[in-house]
Motif scaffolding. Structure first.
Motif, PDB file in Angstrom:
ATOM      1  N   THR A 166       0.854  -1.185   0.000  1.00  0.00           N
ATOM      2  CA  THR A 166       0.000   0.000   0.000  1.00  0.00           C
ATOM      3  C   THR A 166       0.890   1.235   0.000  1.00  0.00           C
ATOM      4  N   SER A 167       0.296   2.408   0.224  1.00  0.00           N
ATOM      5  CA  SER A 167       1.106   3.626   0.156  1.00  0.00           C
ATOM      6  C   SER A 167       0.708   4.616   1.250  1.00  0.00           C
ATOM      7  N   GLY A 168       1.460   5.714   1.320  1.00  0.00           N
ATOM      8  CA  GLY A 168       1.134   6.830   2.221  1.00  0.00           C
ATOM      9  C   GLY A 168       1.043   6.422   3.682  1.00  0.00           C
ATOM     10  N   GLU A 169       0.049   7.005   4.346  1.00  0.00           N
ATOM     11  CA  GLU A 169      -0.129   6.791   5.789  1.00  0.00           C
ATOM     12  C   GLU A 169      -0.439   5.320   6.105  1.00  0.00           C
ATOM     13  N   TYR A 170      -1.162   4.645   5.192  1.00  0.00           N
ATOM     14  CA  TYR A 170      -1.494   3.218   5.434  1.00  0.00           C
ATOM     15  C   TYR A 170      -0.220   2.377   5.481  1.00  0.00           C
ATOM     16  N   LEU A 171       0.751   2.728   4.625  1.00  0.00           N
ATOM     17  CA  LEU A 171       2.026   1.996   4.605  1.00  0.00           C
ATOM     18  C   LEU A 171       2.804   2.317   5.880  1.00  0.00           C
ATOM     19  N   LYS A 172       2.889   3.602   6.181  1.00  0.00           N
ATOM     20  CA  LYS A 172       3.647   4.044   7.371  1.00  0.00           C
ATOM     21  C   LYS A 172       3.146   3.328   8.630  1.00  0.00           C
ATOM     22  N   PRO A 184       6.992  -1.839  -1.609  1.00  0.00           N
ATOM     23  CA  PRO A 184       6.762  -0.495  -2.160  1.00  0.00           C
ATOM     24  C   PRO A 184       7.459  -0.325  -3.511  1.00  0.00           C
ATOM     25  N   ASN A 185       6.979   0.594  -4.339  1.00  0.00           N
ATOM     26  CA  ASN A 185       7.736   0.971  -5.545  1.00  0.00           C
ATOM     27  C   ASN A 185       8.517   2.248  -5.212  1.00  0.00           C
ATOM     28  N   LYS A 186       9.196   2.802  -6.205  1.00  0.00           N
ATOM     29  CA  LYS A 186      10.057   3.968  -5.963  1.00  0.00           C
ATOM     30  C   LYS A 186       9.241   5.154  -5.411  1.00  0.00           C
ATOM     31  N   ASP A 187       8.080   5.413  -6.015  1.00  0.00           N
ATOM     32  CA  ASP A 187       7.243   6.550  -5.572  1.00  0.00           C
ATOM     33  C   ASP A 187       6.843   6.383  -4.110  1.00  0.00           C
ATOM     34  N   GLU A 188       6.491   5.139  -3.767  1.00  0.00           N
ATOM     35  CA  GLU A 188       6.022   4.892  -2.401  1.00  0.00           C
ATOM     36  C   GLU A 188       7.154   5.078  -1.378  1.00  0.00           C
ATOM     37  N   ILE A 189       8.377   4.704  -1.779  1.00  0.00           N
ATOM     38  CA  ILE A 189       9.545   4.924  -0.905  1.00  0.00           C
ATOM     39  C   ILE A 189       9.764   6.428  -0.707  1.00  0.00           C
ATOM     40  N   GLU A 190       9.634   7.178  -1.822  1.00  0.00           N
ATOM     41  CA  GLU A 190       9.847   8.627  -1.735  1.00  0.00           C
ATOM     42  C   GLU A 190       8.827   9.280  -0.809  1.00  0.00           C
ATOM     43  N   MET A 191       7.565   8.800  -0.916  1.00  0.00           N
ATOM     44  CA  MET A 191       6.499   9.344  -0.068  1.00  0.00           C
ATOM     45  C   MET A 191       6.748   8.976   1.396  1.00  0.00           C
ATOM     46  N   LEU A 192       7.164   7.718   1.606  1.00  0.00           N
ATOM     47  CA  LEU A 192       7.359   7.207   2.968  1.00  0.00           C
ATOM     48  C   LEU A 192       8.440   7.983   3.716  1.00  0.00           C
ATOM     49  N   PHE A 193       9.559   8.254   3.022  1.00  0.00           N
ATOM     50  CA  PHE A 193      10.679   8.919   3.689  1.00  0.00           C
ATOM     51  C   PHE A 193      10.735  10.423   3.400  1.00  0.00           C
TER      52      PHE A 193
END
Ligand SMILES: Nc1ncnc2c1ncn2[C@@H]1O[C@H](COP(=O)(O)OP(=O)(O)O)[C@@H](O)[C@H]1O
Ligand SMILES: O=P(O)(O)OC[C@H]1O[C@](O)(COP(=O)(O)O)[C@@H](O)[C@@H]1O
Length: 309
Positions: A166-172, A184-193
């Motif tokens: 998943t992505s964003g806050e749900y992933l965090k 995660p994909n690259k975008d999701e890593i960028e969002m996470l960190f």
């Protein structure tokens, strides 16, 4: 048995166009393909194609919900959904010769607190015969941001493996419950960190940060570049051969489906990575989402390079 959870299910509509899209004009669709979608249902189809038993879970509602169940019946996939008052969403993927793929994703209907509670109460029973559970995609409106965190805790309490995609806050928040694997994909890593990834070293560094939290398998998917896997045995890169891409929608889901099968079969990490890259890349050769031709997967698999870094 692999249970795939899709809280925000969808009727995925693929519009195949013979002409390049011209914005602001009337475009006629050459062919439409409807499938049971939302990331987890793509995962379910891939798991079945890989030869493992699968069950789909999550929320469905309204006429679209009924239609979605009939699409799963046609695919031979069993399901145990929570039926809700809201209407299941639709997502549109327009495939044209100019832009390739353009996706329009609806946000999804509202799920009430009562519906969420009822699902969580039934969840341990739904997954009781599963070796692996996958949790994919966004959650519908009205759901707590900690929903995946709660679900992962339940799966782990039962001693089962769980993959989170998943992505964003749900992933965090989900990461805090330490799933067995994340993808995660690259975008999701960028969002996470909250950073920009500039090199493969960057990707490895952030994957290691996630691994060090206590997540045994961290996979970062990198589109046509393949994927990186960080696990106890080491760091691996899986590189697919160059292919003539038809439709990359559902590639991430195909990778999750293949890794779920690999975890169920206790494959060695490097074999699992090769298998998952081959399945995901074969999905990119199919015009329909979350499906692949096993012969093409086998052909690709012979040319996937696994490099220990
Ligand atoms: N252009 C491509 N060529 C070959 N394989 C691809 C391509 N795009 C995706 N894939 C395969 O699908 C996997 C997942 O793709 P990716 O686009 O990173 O996932 P997501 O859909 O989650 O963003 C990749 O690791 C790769 O194996
Ligand atoms: O649940 P989300 O995150 O809104 O995503 C839903 C949509 O993403 C897709 O699965 C495509 O995702 P990927 O290409 O990242 O695998 C569609 O099939 C689906 O309807």
């Amino acid at each position: 048995m692999i249970t795939t959870v899709t809280l925000n299910a969808s009727i995925d509509k693929a519009y195949h166009m013979t002409q390049k899209i011209e914005n602001g004009t009337v475009m006629r669709v050459a062919e439409t393909h409807n499938s049971a979608g939302g990331k987890g249902l793509n995962v379910a189809r891939v798991v079945k194609l890989c030869g493992s038993d699968t069950k789909a879970a999550g929320f469905v509602g309204g006429y679209n919900g009924q239609y979605l169940e009939s699409l799963l019946d046609a695919d031979g996939i069993s399901y145990e959904f929570e039926h809700i008052n809201g209407e299941t969403r639709s997502c549109i993927n327009i495939l044209d010769p100019g832009y390739g793929s353009t996706e329009y994703l609806e946000g999804g209907c509202e799920v009430t607190a009562e519906e969420e509670t009822s699902f969580l109460e039934r969840f341990p029973g739904i997954i009781r015969n599963s070796d692996v559970v996958t949790i994919s995609g966004s959650a519908p409106r009205g759901m707590g941001r900690d929903i995946y965190q709660k679900m992962i805790r339940i799966v782990k309490k039962l001693g089962r493996k769980v993959i989170l995609d998943t992505s964003g806050e749900y992933l965090k928040r989900g990461l805090e419950s330490l799933p067995t694997m994340v993808k995660p994909n690259k975008d999701e890593i960028e969002m996470l960190f909250d950073i920009k990834v500039r090199s493969q070293e960057d990707v490895i560094g952030y994957a290691q940060k996630i691994y060090e939290k206590g997540i045994p398998y961290v996979v970062i998917s990198l589109g046509g570049e393949g994927a990186l896997l960080v696990c106890k045995k080491g760091i691996y890169q899986g590189k697919p051969p160059r292919i003539e891409v038809v439709n990359t929608v559902g590639c991430g889901d195909s990778m999750v489906g293949a890794f779920a099968v690999a975890l169920e079969r206790n494959m060695e990490p490097e074999d699992a990575l090769k298998f998952a890259v081959a399945v995901a890349s074969a999905n990119a050769l199919s015009s329909n989402t979350g499906t692949f031709d096993p012969a093409k997967r086998d052909e690709i698999s012979q040319n996937v390079k696994i490099i220990k870094l």
